[in-house]
Enzyme design. Sequence first.
Site, mmCIF file in Angstrom:
data_model
loop_
_atom_site.group_PDB
_atom_site.id
_atom_site.type_symbol
_atom_site.label_atom_id
_atom_site.label_comp_id
_atom_site.label_asym_id
_atom_site.label_seq_id
_atom_site.Cartn_x
_atom_site.Cartn_y
_atom_site.Cartn_z
ATOM 1 N N ASN A 1 0.797 -1.220 0.000
ATOM 2 C CA ASN A 1 0.000 0.000 0.000
ATOM 3 C C ASN A 1 0.832 1.273 0.000
ATOM 4 O O ASN A 1 0.405 2.303 -0.506
ATOM 5 C CB ASN A 1 -0.949 0.008 1.212
ATOM 6 N N GLN B 1 -4.708 -4.061 -2.339
ATOM 7 C CA GLN B 1 -4.268 -2.983 -3.238
ATOM 8 C C GLN B 1 -4.138 -3.452 -4.683
ATOM 9 O O GLN B 1 -4.102 -2.629 -5.595
ATOM 10 C CB GLN B 1 -2.918 -2.419 -2.770
ATOM 11 N N SER C 1 -10.920 -5.786 -0.285
ATOM 12 C CA SER C 1 -11.638 -4.774 0.501
ATOM 13 C C SER C 1 -12.297 -3.780 -0.447
ATOM 14 O O SER C 1 -11.663 -3.298 -1.396
ATOM 15 C CB SER C 1 -10.622 -4.070 1.404
ATOM 16 N N ALA C 2 -13.573 -3.456 -0.167
ATOM 17 C CA ALA C 2 -14.351 -2.657 -1.116
ATOM 18 C C ALA C 2 -13.849 -1.222 -1.264
ATOM 19 O O ALA C 2 -13.859 -0.658 -2.360
ATOM 20 C CB ALA C 2 -15.820 -2.644 -0.673
ATOM 21 N N HIS C 3 -13.411 -0.633 -0.144
ATOM 22 C CA HIS C 3 -13.172 0.823 -0.218
ATOM 23 C C HIS C 3 -11.900 1.211 -0.958
ATOM 24 O O HIS C 3 -11.658 2.388 -1.201
ATOM 25 C CB HIS C 3 -13.223 1.458 1.180
ATOM 26 N N THR D 1 -26.058 -10.142 10.856
ATOM 27 C CA THR D 1 -26.883 -9.813 9.686
ATOM 28 C C THR D 1 -26.021 -9.128 8.634
ATOM 29 O O THR D 1 -25.258 -8.211 8.943
ATOM 30 C CB THR D 1 -28.060 -8.906 10.114
ATOM 31 N N CYS E 1 -3.870 3.889 7.184
ATOM 32 C CA CYS E 1 -4.639 3.270 8.264
ATOM 33 C C CYS E 1 -4.078 3.663 9.622
ATOM 34 O O CYS E 1 -4.787 3.654 10.608
ATOM 35 C CB CYS E 1 -4.631 1.749 8.128
HETATM 36 N N1 PLP Z 1 -4.152 -4.497 3.451
HETATM 37 C C1 PLP Z 1 -3.708 -3.445 2.757
HETATM 38 C C2 PLP Z 1 -2.581 -3.641 1.786
HETATM 39 C C3 PLP Z 1 -4.288 -2.180 2.930
HETATM 40 O O1 PLP Z 1 -3.834 -1.144 2.236
HETATM 41 C C4 PLP Z 1 -5.351 -2.037 3.870
HETATM 42 C C5 PLP Z 1 -5.938 -0.713 4.154
HETATM 43 O O2 PLP Z 1 -5.268 0.295 4.119
HETATM 44 C C6 PLP Z 1 -5.786 -3.170 4.561
HETATM 45 C C7 PLP Z 1 -5.169 -4.382 4.319
HETATM 46 C C8 PLP Z 1 -6.914 -3.109 5.554
HETATM 47 O O3 PLP Z 1 -8.121 -3.190 4.870
HETATM 48 P P1 PLP Z 1 -9.519 -2.829 5.545
HETATM 49 O O4 PLP Z 1 -9.598 -1.340 5.577
HETATM 50 O O5 PLP Z 1 -10.529 -3.445 4.640
HETATM 51 O O6 PLP Z 1 -9.542 -3.446 6.895
#
Ligand code: PLP
Length: 384
Positions: free
Chosen positions: A156, A184, A200-202, A239, A327
Site C-alpha cells: 500500500n 491494493q 476490501s471494497a473501499h 446480519t 490506516c
Molecule cells: N491491506 C492493505 C494492503 C491495505 O492497504 C489495507 C488498508 O489500508 C488493509 C489491508 C486493511 O483493509 P480494511 O480497511 O478493509 O480493513
Amino acid sequence: MRPDRTYLDWNATAPLHPAAREAMLAALDLRGNPSSPHGDGRAARALIERARERLSDVFGVASRNVYFTSGATEAANWVLHPQAGPGSKPLQALLIGATEHACIQAGHRFPAHAVSQLPVLPDGRIDLAALEARLSALTAQHGTGCAMVALQAANNETGVLQPIDEVRALLEPHGAVLVCDAVQALGRAPIPRADFLFVSAHKIGGPTGVGAVIFASEALSPPPLIAGGGQERRQRSGTENVAGISGFAAAVEAVIQSQPLSVAHAAKLRDKIERGLQEIHGETVVLASSVSRLVNTTCFAVPGMSSETALIALDLAGIAVSSGAACSSGKVASSHVLAAMQVPEALARGALRVSTGPTTQEADVETFLSAWREIIARRFQHAA
Ligand code: PLP
C-alpha cells in the site's frame, strides 16, 4: 469528491464508484432481513447471492468459497489461525512478510512464539532465499503442511508487487498455506492465486466496512471469528451488510471491466508525476523504482523535507496525499515498510505517497506538481 480539492490518496480509500452508489441506493430501499424466509427477506438474500456470484466469477472460485466480511482487517483476524489449513493437523508456524499491512502483522490467533517475520530485499520484494530456508527448517522439524505464509500482492505504501506465483511454487513442496492480501492489487494488477485472498471494497470504489475472503477450496476451515446466528454458512455471523455487499460487487465488476484502460491511464499519470518530481528537485528519490510496482502509486522523498510539513502544506493547498500507511495515519509515524527496505531513517521521514485512480485527470497531477514546486522552493529558499 469536492471539486475544489485534488484527491491523490486512492490507496487509502478510493472515491465511491457511480456503479457502487447506484447498487447501494437500490439495496437501501429493500426492507427485508436476508435470513427471513418471506418475500422481503428473499429479495435481500437474492442481492447478496448475486453479489457473491459476481465475485466468484472474478476470482474463478465456486460462489460458496466467497465469504463477506467487514474488510481485510477482519479477514486477517479470522484466517490467521493454526487450524486454518486443509487437514486436521494444526499449523505450527506463521511467516509474515516484513512489509505487510498492520492488519496482518500481529499474527492474530497464532500463539506469539509461532509468528515470525520474513525479511524483504532493499527493493521491497520478499527474500525468497530466506523463505526457502525457513520452510526447509520447519518441514525438517514438523513435516510438510506445518506452515502458513502471509504475503501481500501489492504494498500500500510503495506499490511493490510481490512475486506471488514464485512464492506459491516455492511453498508447494512444503505443503504450506498461502494467505495473500490482494487489497491494493484488485483492479490494478493481476490477481494471484492463493489459499486465502483478502479484498476490501473501499480501495476500489466500493463503500468502507465491507470486504471478502476468497477461499481456494472448501477443505480450508479457519474456525469462525464471529459466532452468533450462523450467517455466511456458519462461518461469519451477523446480519449481512446488504447495501455494502451490493456496492462492493458492483465496484468489483466495474474495476475489473475497466482495468486495461485504467492501468494504461495510471501508468501515464505516474510517468508525468515522477518526471515532474525530478524536474522540480533533482535529488528526489522515488522508492522501489527498480521493481514492478502498482502503476497508480508513487512513493517518494526529498532529502531534508519532512513528510509531516509537506503533507500539511499540500493539504493547505487543497491536495490530499499520504505519508506512511493511511490506516495508521492521523499521526505521522515512521514507516515499518521503509524500515524493512533499509531506507535510511532521514529519508524515510520525508516519504510521501501519491496514488491515483481511474478518474484522476492530468490537470490533478499538474495542480499537485505546481503546489509541490512552490513548497520545495519555500523549503529550500529558507534553508539557503
Ligand atoms: N491491506 C492493505 C494492503 C491495505 O492497504 C489495507 C488498508 O489500508 C488493509 C489491508 C486493511 O483493509 P480494511 O480497511 O478493509 O480493513
